[in-house]
Every structure is written in structure tokens, then in C-alpha cells.
Enzyme design. Structure first.
Site, PDB file in Angstrom:
ATOM      1  N   ASP A   1      -1.815 -11.637  -1.298  1.00 27.11           N
ATOM      2  CA  ASP A   1      -1.441 -11.238  -2.573  1.00 27.11           C
ATOM      3  C   ASP A   1      -0.107 -11.465  -2.941  1.00 27.11           C
ATOM      4  O   ASP A   1       0.478 -10.604  -3.454  1.00 27.11           O
ATOM      5  CB  ASP A   1      -2.132  -9.878  -2.552  1.00 27.11           C
ATOM      6  CG  ASP A   1      -2.476  -9.327  -3.993  1.00 27.11           C
ATOM      7  OD1 ASP A   1      -2.272 -10.510  -4.965  1.00 27.11           O
ATOM      8  OD2 ASP A   1      -2.282  -8.341  -4.513  1.00 27.11           O
TER       9      ASP A   1
ATOM     10  N   GLY B   1       3.862   1.568 -11.019  1.00 24.51           N
ATOM     11  CA  GLY B   1       3.373   0.152 -10.755  1.00 24.51           C
ATOM     12  C   GLY B   1       1.720   0.200 -10.509  1.00 24.51           C
ATOM     13  O   GLY B   1       1.353   1.229 -10.198  1.00 24.51           O
TER      14      GLY B   1
END
Ligand SMILES: *[C@@H]1O[C@H](CO)[C@@H](O)[C@H](O)[C@H]1NC(C)=O
Ligand SMILES: *[C@@H]1O[C@H](CO)[C@@H](O)[C@H](O)[C@H]1NC(C)=O
Ligand SMILES: *[C@@H]1O[C@H](CO)[C@@H](O)[C@H](O)[C@H]1NC(C)=O
Ligand SMILES: *[C@@H]1O[C@H](CO)[C@@H](O)[C@H](O)[C@H]1NC(C)=O
Ligand SMILES: *[C@@H]1O[C@H](CO)[C@@H](O)[C@H](O)[C@H]1NC(C)=O
Ligand SMILES: *[C@@H]1O[C@H](CO)[C@@H](O)[C@H](O)[C@H]1NC(C)=O
Ligand SMILES: *[C@@H]1O[C@H](CO)[C@@H](O)[C@H](O)[C@H]1NC(C)=O
Ligand SMILES: *[C@@H]1O[C@H](CO)[C@@H](O)[C@H](O)[C@H]1NC(C)=O
Ligand SMILES: *[C@@H]1O[C@H](CO)[C@@H](O)[C@H](O)[C@H]1NC(C)=O
Ligand SMILES: *[C@@H]1O[C@H](CO)[C@@H](O)[C@H](O)[C@H]1NC(C)=O
Ligand SMILES: *[C@@H]1O[C@H](CO)[C@@H](O)[C@H](O)[C@H]1NC(C)=O
Length: 814
Positions: free
Chosen positions: A615, A497
């Protein structure tokens, strides 16, 4: 033989030198055992803060501690590091400073209060050889061959600790609340129950009815004993077969020392007493909802949204304990006052109705029943419940009609009485107000003082050798070397990721455990600050937050090591492109949305330091093997400045989730997370990106389309067309409404995450969201639509009062 000499030494050592002041010295506290013949009073041990016996490794102490005022004392077992009392001998009858604790030669142990006993073990005549305080916190009386004749673990007060067995016949009793009501924990009929100590006890929770438990082999068996384990409460039958487990913490550190405490509010909380841990309770509580305890609010008040209390309008502010009927009032002088409807009551799930009929019959049943003071009636089923005494009501599930309630009142001494009561009430109110002002003032001063004091040790801690700093704190994330992590990730070869803060690699430790290793990029901080942040992140545990297992700070490298999440991040499961086999069904999606909301609510409002995530996006919602959602990357925003984070998040293409205040330079607060959460929720519902130019122009900007469809009464258009769903499933429209509330441009219109959780759980009605100003403003008009249907004072302004903090920090305590 050994004991004899031991006791002789003690007596010699403990020659009390009476000074003129009346105090005396007894040397240091004894360790481990006390022999028969021992006596102690608070005054004699005042130099040891009342402690006269320590456990072998000094984890626990036995001694006198101050009770309600400086002149009265209780005999307590205390966990020394955390100052948590785990057992109290004389909770009901406090003693004075010269009252003696006596261990008689005949085996009896008691606490004197004047000529009476405030407490006793009633072991006279038994061959007791010693009293020992074990390192487990258990105080025992030993007989021949070290058999246990009496132990404090068998008569617990309101606390259980790790390893302590709670069996049928024992009970925990909470410290009475302001209304003199205690809650009890008992094992009854093969189940663990909590009950309110009213004249007739009222059960308000049972483990059998708690959906959070895990079933084991013979889950239909009868509970005989309950033991507090590593991170769970374990339920056993007579044969010690594990029936159920109740997991209360994500932290299964074997060195943790847990305490389960039954608080005066009737709620059981779980606290880790381990050294170096701040004593915050886990988020998991029993019962789950604070409105389901007997007196979260005053009796007769309606508790809703888990924290709001309202006195039913019909009672004119006369909530609180009511006098119990004495049965002397004549039949005719009694009438029934309407309290409210759409109610629920915590005890109803645990009692059988007194009769089944219409509301008049129910009232007559209460009139002719001497002990009945309050009734609750369900008009759809005709069930009539009679109670002598009552705690707070709850608001009923909005999808049900709920109960209507009446109370018995006697109007013999009508006007006169109530006038006097009014006068008294005013006087009392003035007194209470003055007291509150004084207490608040004192508390403020105390708090200010505490803050000042607190900053000192923080300073000295920073001057410690940094390499030893974290290692000295137990339960903190493990420090890895860069070499270890290189090896575990095969030289960072398999990337899984890419987040706003760096790339993530999969790693395997020598013992086979999988890890996710995040290599942070653009972190400009020094080692010390980095570690301080890591220690904060590492101390946060919640089932819906990804657990930080370790870190590495070596040279220029900054890495974080997380638990590995089998199903990866959410974005892979909801995008338009994903294969049919990977499409998540509605139930799973809803659970993911709810889990994410719970994780965020914990960060914002429940953990010790408020953390704004900054975030939130599908990439940061990870799924474990069972598709349970966990939020990752929390606490990292603190490692960057606002400009840096903005650059990073923008560069990484996550702009679509950022609240407008990021661009407009308004203050960032937890409401910015709420916005991002709303965007993620909308994507979960729609199974698509919020901005997708490949869609028709009308649908390209999904939020606008969603507002439009909801306005037009076509919510099903918003839902992912690949989903099978039940038309009657209210959660779908609820989730849509919640997401549209969250993405309001006006920060103060967005609900706090705890309210989001409640709305998703169906605990409160969700008003129609205003059209966001972004999409052609009507916000101020719709605003007033939000006074709710059931007449309570719910307005969105209530959401914002505490939430708008312009000076807010991104995260962390400093
Ligand atoms: C008490 O602690 C000492 C070391 O601190 C140990 O040697 C001893 O075995 C312990 N005694 C008991 C009864 O646990
Ligand atoms: C004291 O003993 C208990 C039980 O053996 C143990 O769990 C605990 O870690 C010990 N504490 C210290 C400070 O040695
Ligand atoms: C204690 O142990 C001895 C020897 O094992 C035994 O003879 C005695 O009966 C035991 N006493 C008790 C009270 O159990
Ligand atoms: C509280 O309740 C106990 C019994 O449950 C009673 O003895 C005591 O007098 C009560 N105290 C007050 C202040 O009402
Ligand atoms: C729980 O235990 C206490 C003390 O033994 C007892 O007074 C109470 O009635 C019990 N409650 C229930 C519901 O069994
Ligand atoms: C546990 O078993 C009971 C019946 O014994 C069942 O009603 C309940 O749903 C089960 N709970 C879980 C979490 O599986
Ligand atoms: C306990 O074990 C005995 C013998 O194995 C068995 O007969 C009994 O049914 C068991 N009891 C329970 C509650 O399982
Ligand atoms: C009388 O009222 C009490 C509650 O105060 C209730 O428990 C009891 O069942 C009632 N008795 C009858 C005969 O309905
Ligand atoms: C009232 O009774 C009906 C019919 O039995 C039931 O469906 C409903 O759940 C009850 N209401 C409440 C609030 O429990
Ligand atoms: C008590 O109140 C009821 C209802 O308000 C009324 O009908 C009744 O006459 C009153 N009784 C007396 C004695 O005032
Ligand atoms: C009510 O007050 C009046 C005047 O103060 C008095 O004469 C009357 O006896 C009182 N009634 C009762 C029931 O106390």
C-alpha cells in the site's frame, strides 16, 4: 584473606577426576573472579563446553572454543545468549585440548602451546590479586585496591561492545579473508580510519570523509577516543569533549548491547546482542557502499551496483591476487598491460599522486619503480598513482571520465609459463567446483534440518500464555491498554489521517511524548496472530521506516502506536492545491524520494523477513520535523487477505498506485511495491496527482504524458512548474527515468528497490525506459536498447532473475 579461602574452595572443588577416557570433571564454571594459581585446559572443562569463568550475572563467559577444527581451540570471551565472540586471546596460534591456561602466582597470565606461549598478558612481577570477568565483557587483572593492571578492552580483536573505549594506539584487525588480507581499524592523525593490510597499507574509509556523521561543538578537533553508545558511535578529543557522533540505529533502547564487528570483508556492521533479539545487523554499515571495501570482489575485478563483480575483458578472466614483482626482471622484459578505463579505486581519496604528467610518463615512472605493479591515471588532471598491490576496482561515477589503469607484466617466460598456468587453472577450477557442490549440498541439508528444528520452539511459544508472550521479549513494542490510549488521544478526538487500514489519531502521553495511534479496522485476526505480526513489525528498525512504539489488543480493539511525525504525510506537501509556502524544493523532494526508496529496499531485501508493503502511496510516506521520509504501515497487509486489502485500498481511492497484477490476479510480489513507488515518485516530481481530470486531456493521465514528454526530449515539461531548478541537475532526468522504469506493466522490467536506490544515487547509468505496454507497446523493442554504453553485461533480465517469485507471501515468515 577472603581470596585465600576462595581459592582453597576452588582447588577442593576442582579436584579433577581423571577417567579412563582422559576427561575430567571440574564442577560448574567459576563466577566473577579467579585467584592466582589457577589453571585450566579445554579437556578439563569439556563438560562445560570449555567455559571456566562466567561474569557475575552470566552475561559473558571466558573459555576454550573450537577453532578451525575440532582439535584446536581459542581462548575466547563470548556473549552467552548470542554466542557472539567479543574477544579472542590467541587468534594466530590455536592450542590443543590439553594446553593450559595458567594464572601464575607471580602475576603473569598465559596460554601454553607445547613449550611456547600462544598468548600472554606479560604481567609477571606485578602484584596481581585476581582476574575478573566483568559484566561489561571486560576481562581484567586486578592489583592492590582493585586497580586495573591489564584489561582485554585495551587489546581488542575485531569487535567492540557497548561502553568499550577505543583509543589512539589500539587497533581492530579483521579475520583474514580468503586472500589472506586483513582490514584494520585505527585512530590516526585525529581521525578514525579503515585500511587494507596490504604490503603498503591502503586506507579505504575515514570518519572525516563520511557524510553520515553529526558534528558537535568542536568538530575540527582531533579524535582521541571512540565509544560505542546507545545507538551511536561517539568520538571524543583528548579532553573528552564530544566531537562527532555516528548514529547507526534508530533503536535507542537503553538495554541494547551493541557489538561493532569488523568483518573479514572489511565492513563494520552493528549487531544488537540483546537477549531475545535475532542477531541481524543494522542496515547502517561502514563504509556505506560495499564496493568501497578492498576486496568485495577479487583483486582487479570491477565492482559495481554494490554487488556485481566483473573481470575487465582485457585480463581474460585472470583476476585475483597477482604475484608481486620481485624486481629481478630486467627493465626491458617488463611491459604494461592495459586493464580498463572509466575506473575508480577506493584508496585514491586518501593518497597523493606520485606525479602529474601524461600517461607515458606515468608508465615510465612505474617501470623504473621497483615496487610498482599497477598504475591508475586520470587523463583530465594528469594525476598518476602507483601501487604495489591492489584490491577490486570500482566503476567510476558516470559523469566523470574516471581513471585508466595498467599493470606491469613480465614476458620473459611467455608461452610456456602460461600454458602450465592454464592447465593448473583447469585442475583448480574442477576441484573448486566439486567442493562447492559438496558444500552446497551439505548447506542445503543443514538448512533443511535447521528449518525443521526451528518449527518446534515456534509451536511451543504459541502455547505460552499469550499475555506474557510479548512482554517476555525485551525491546519489543510496549503493550498499552485501551484506556491508556483513549486517555492519550482524548477519546480519539483529533484525527490526523485515514489510511487503508484505519484512522489515525494524535495522542500525548503523560510525559509529553507525542504519538500517532492507528485504530485498525476490518482486521479479522485473533489476538495471537495479531501479536505475532506486531512482534515482527516491532522488530524492524530503519531510519526510513516509521517506528512502532506499541500496540493494544483488547476485546475487539486492535490499535498500533507509532512515533509521531511532525510534518505529516507527503500528500499534503505535493498536491497542486497546497499553498506556495508549503511547496517543497527540489532537493527536499529528491531526498524524500531517495529515503522512501531506501526504506522499501530495506523491507524487500535487507531485513530478516521479506516484507511486501502492498500500500505504497503518498499518504503512507511520513515526514519528520526535518522532512526526512519514513515509510509507514508496512507489515499490515499481512493482517488481511488479498481480497480484503484490495477492497480496502480500492475503497480508499488508492487504486491509482496499484500495480496491474492486483487486478489481473497475477502474483503480488515486491515488484508490486516498485510500481506503486514509481507512481509516488512521479507525483513527487510533477507535484500533482497522477490522474487529474481538471488538467487538459493530454495531461490528465500523467504517466502517459510523462512517457511522451521524455520521448520528445522535453523532460522539464514533467517537472512541477512551481519548482526552481538547475538545468544541469542530472538528478531530475534520472528521477524521471527511474519512475518510468518502475511503472512498467511488465513486472520483470521493473528494477528491484536496491537498484532504484543506486540509480537515484547516481551509482549506475540509467538506460532509457521502454514505453510501457499500457501506452502502446514498444516494450520488446526498447528492451534491447538496454545493453549499456560501457560494455558491461547489464540487461534488465538480470533484475528479474531472483525477483519473480510466484509463491511469494505478502509479508511475514509463515
Ligand atoms: C554480583 O551479583 C550479585 C547478585 O546477583 C550482587 O549482589 C553482587 O553485588 C554482584 N557483584 C558485583 C561485583 O557486581
Ligand atoms: C548484567 O550486568 C550488566 C552490567 O551491569 C547489565 O547491563 C546486564 O543487564 C546484566 N544482565 C543480567 C542478565 O542481569
Ligand atoms: C591502597 O590503599 C591504601 C589505603 O587507602 C594505601 O595506603 C595504599 O598505598 C594503596 N595502595 C596502592 C598500591 O595504591
Ligand atoms: C598470510 O599472511 C601472513 C602474514 O600477513 C603470513 O605469515 C602467512 O604465511 C600468510 N598465509 C598464507 C596462507 O599465505
Ligand atoms: C593500525 O594498527 C596496526 C596495529 O597496531 C598497525 O600495524 C598498522 O600499521 C596501523 N595502520 C595504520 C594505517 O596506522
Ligand atoms: C562537519 O564539519 C565539517 C568541517 O568541520 C564539514 O565539512 C562537514 O560538512 C560537516 N558535516 C555535517 C554533517 O555537518
Ligand atoms: C584541553 O583542555 C585544556 C585546558 O582546558 C586546553 O588547554 C587544551 O587546549 C584542551 N585541548 C583540546 C584538544 O581541546
Ligand atoms: C614507487 O611505487 C610505490 C607503489 O608501489 C609508491 O608508493 C611510491 O611512491 C613510488 N615511488 C616513487 C619515487 O614514485
Ligand atoms: C580527474 O581529474 C579531474 C580534474 O582535476 C577531476 O575533476 C576529476 O574528478 C578526476 N576524475 C576522477 C574520476 O576523480
Ligand atoms: C614483451 O612484450 C612486449 C609487448 O608485447 C614486446 O614488445 C616485447 O618484445 C616482449 N619482450 C620479449 C622479451 O618477448
Ligand atoms: C619453453 O618450452 C620449450 C619446449 O617445451 C623449451 O625448449 C624452452 O626452453 C622453454 N622456454 C622457457 C623460457 O622456459
Amino acid at each position: 584473606m577472603e581470596l585465600m579461602s576462595f581459592s582453597a574452595i576452588i582447588r577442593n572443588l576442582c579436584f579433577c577426576v581423571l577417567l579412563f577416557s582422559g576427561t575430567c570433571f571440574c564442577g560448574p564454571p567459576l563466577v566473577g573472579k579467579i585467584p592466582p594459581g589457577f589453571q585450566a585446559s579445554q579437556m578439563e572443562w569439556v563438560d562445560q563446553s570449555g567455559r571456566f569463568l562466567l561474569s557475575n550475572n552470566s552475561t559473558f563467559s571466558l573459555g576454550f572454543y573450537t577453532g578451525v577444527d575440532v582439535a584446536t581451540f581459542v581462548l575466547n570471551i563470548i556473549h552467552i545468549d548470542s554466542a557472539q565472540a567479543i574477544w579472542t586471546a590467541n587468534r594466530r596460534q590455536l592450542v590443543g585440548s590439553s594446553d593450559k591456561f595458567v594464572f601464575e602466582e607471580n602475576g603473569n597470565v598465559y596460554l601454553k602451546k607445547g613449550n611456547d606461549n600462544a598468548w600472554s598478558t606479560y604481567t609477571a612481577g606485578e602484584k596481581v590479586t585476581a582476574m575478573e570477568l566483568l559484566d561489561s565483557g571486560n576481562l581484567v587483572l586486578l592489583g592492590e585496591n582493585d586497580t586495573i593492571l591489564w584489561q582485554s578492552f585495551s587489546s581488542p580483536t575485531d569487535t567492540l561492545v557497548s561502553g568499550q573505549e577505543f583509543t589512539e594506539g589500539m587497533s581492530l584487525k579483521s579475520f583474514p579473508n580468503t586472500n589472506n588480507m586483513s582490514a584494520y581499524l585505527n585512530i590516526s592523525l585525529g581521525d578514525l580510519i579503515l585500511s587494507a593490510g596490504y604490503r603498503t597499507p591502503q586506507v579505504y574509509w575515514s570518519m572525516k570523509g563520511d557524510s553520515r556523521r553529526t558534528n558537535f561543538s568542536n568538530s575540527n578537533g582531533n579524535v582521541h577516543s571512540v565509544v560505542l553508545g546507545l545507538n551511536s558511535w561517539n568520538f571524543y578529543d583528548q579532553n573528552k569533549t564530544l566531537l562527532w557522533q555516528f548514529v547507526f540505529s534508530g533503536n535507542s533502547d537503553p538495554s541494547a548491547l551493541w557489538a561493532a564487528i569488523l568483518g573479514p570483508n572489511g565492513m563494520i556492521t552493528f549487531v544488537n546482542l540483546q537477549k531475545g533479539k535475532s542477531r541481524t545487523a543494522e542496515a547502517t554499515r561502514i563504509p556505506e557502499n560495499s564496493c568501497s571495501v578492498p576486496e568485495y570482489c577479487k583483486p582487479y575485478e570491477i565492482c559495481y551496483f554494490e554487488s556485481w563483480c566483473q573481470c575487465p575483458p582485457a585480463l581474460n578472466g585472470n583476476c585475483g591476487p597477482q604475484p608481486l614483482s620481485s624486481c629481478s626482471s630486467s627493465y626491458r622484459s617488463v611491459h604494461f598491460a592495459y586493464i580498463a578505463e572509466k575506473l575508480d579505486y577506493f584508496a585514491l581519496g586518501f593518497v597523493t599522486p606520485s606525479l602529474k604528467s601524461n600517461v607515458n610518463a606515468c608508465i615510465e615512472a612505474c617501470r623504473s619503480n621497483c615496487s610498482c605493479n599497477v598504475l591508475l591515471f586520470n587523463s583530465s588532471s594528469g594525476h598518476c598513482f602507483l601501487f604495489d598491490q591492489i584490491g577490486n576496482f570500482e566503476r567510476s561515477d558516470p559523469s566523470l571520465n574516471g581513471y585508466v589503469s595498467y599493470m606491469k607484466v613480465s614476458n620473459i617466460s611467455g608461452a610456456n609459463g602460461s600454458k602450465n598456468i592454464k592447465k593448473e587453472a583447469i585442475v583448480i577450477a574442477v576441484i573448486i567446483f566439486a567442493t562447492v557442490v559438496v558444500i552446497a549440498g551439505l548447506a542445503y541439508i543443514g538448512f533443511w534440518y535447521h528449518q525443521k528444528k526451528k518449527s518446534l520452539p515456534d509451536y511451543s511459544e504459541e502455547t505460552l500464555e499469550e499475555d506474557n508472550f510479548l512482554d517476555s521479549l525485551s525491546g519489543m513494542p510496549i503493550r498499552f491498554s485501551y484506556g491508556d490510549l483513549s486517555r492519550a488521544t482524548k477519546n480519539f478526538s483529533s484525527k490526523i489521517g485515514q489510511g487503508g487500514f484505519g484512522s489515525v489519531y494524535v495522542g500525548v502521553l503523560a510525559d509529553g511524548t507525542h504519538l500517532a495511534v492507528k485504530k485498525l479496522e476490518g482486521i479479522g485476526q485473533g489476538k495471537k496472530e495479531f501479536r505475532a505480526e506486531v512482534s515482527i513489525i516491532g522488530s524492524i528498525h530503519h531510519v526510513h521506516l516509521v517506528k512502532l512504539k506499541g500496540f493494544c489488543a483488547e476485546g475487539p480493539h486492535r490499535l498500533l502506536v507509532y512515533e509521531f511525525m511532525g510534518k505529516g504525510s507527503l500528500d499534503k506537501w505535493i498536491s497542486k492545491k497546497c499553498e506556495a509556502s508549503k511547496i517543497l524544493d527540489w532537493n527536499t523532494r529528491f531526498d524524500i524520494a531517495l529515503g522512501t526508496a531506501k526504506g522499501l529496499a530495506y523491507l524487500h531485501e535487507e531485513c530478516e523477513v521479506k516484507i511486501v508493503h502492498c500500500d505504497i502511496k503518498p499518504e503512507n510516506v511520513l515526514l519528520d520535523d526535518n522532512f526526512a521520509a519514513k515509510v509507514s504501515d508496512f507489515g499490515l497487509a499481512k493482517l488481511m487477505s488479498r481480497e480484503e486489502s484490495l477492497v480496502y485500498t480500492t475503497l480508499r481511492g488508492t487504486r491509482g498506485y496499484l500495480a496491474p497484477e492486483w487486478i489481473t490476479n497475477n502474483p503480488i510480489s515486491e515488484k508490486s511495491d516498485v510500481y506503486s513507488y514509481g507512481m509516488v515518485l512521479l507525483e513527487i516530481i510533477g507535484g500533482r496527482k497522477n490522474y487529474d481530470p481538471a488538467e487538459s486531456p493530454e495531461k490528465a493521465h500523467f504517466p502517459s504524458y510523462a512517457f511522451k514528454m521524455l520521448e520528445e526530449g522535453k523532460p522539464q515539461e514533467i517537472l512541477d512548474s512551481r519548482l526552481e531548478f538547475d538545468e544541469n541537475d542530472e538528478r531530475i532526468v534520472d528521477a524521471i527515468k527511474v519512475s518510468l522504469w518502475c511503472i512498467q506493466d511488465e513486472m520483470h522490467l521493473r528494477p528491484p528497490m536496491t537498484k532504484v536506490v543506486q540509480m537515484l544515487e547516481g551509482l549506475c547509468a540509467i538506460p532509457h525506459p521502454p514505453i510501457s505496454s499500457q501506452f502502446g507497446s514498444q516494450a520488446s523493442l526498447s528492451f534491447y536498447k538496454w545493453s549499456s554504453e560501457d560494455g558491461t553485461s547489464t540487461r534488465p533480465t538480470n533484475w528479474s532473475s531472483d525477483a519473480f517469485q510466484s509463491e511469494i507471501q505478502l509479508s511475514g515468515p509463515r
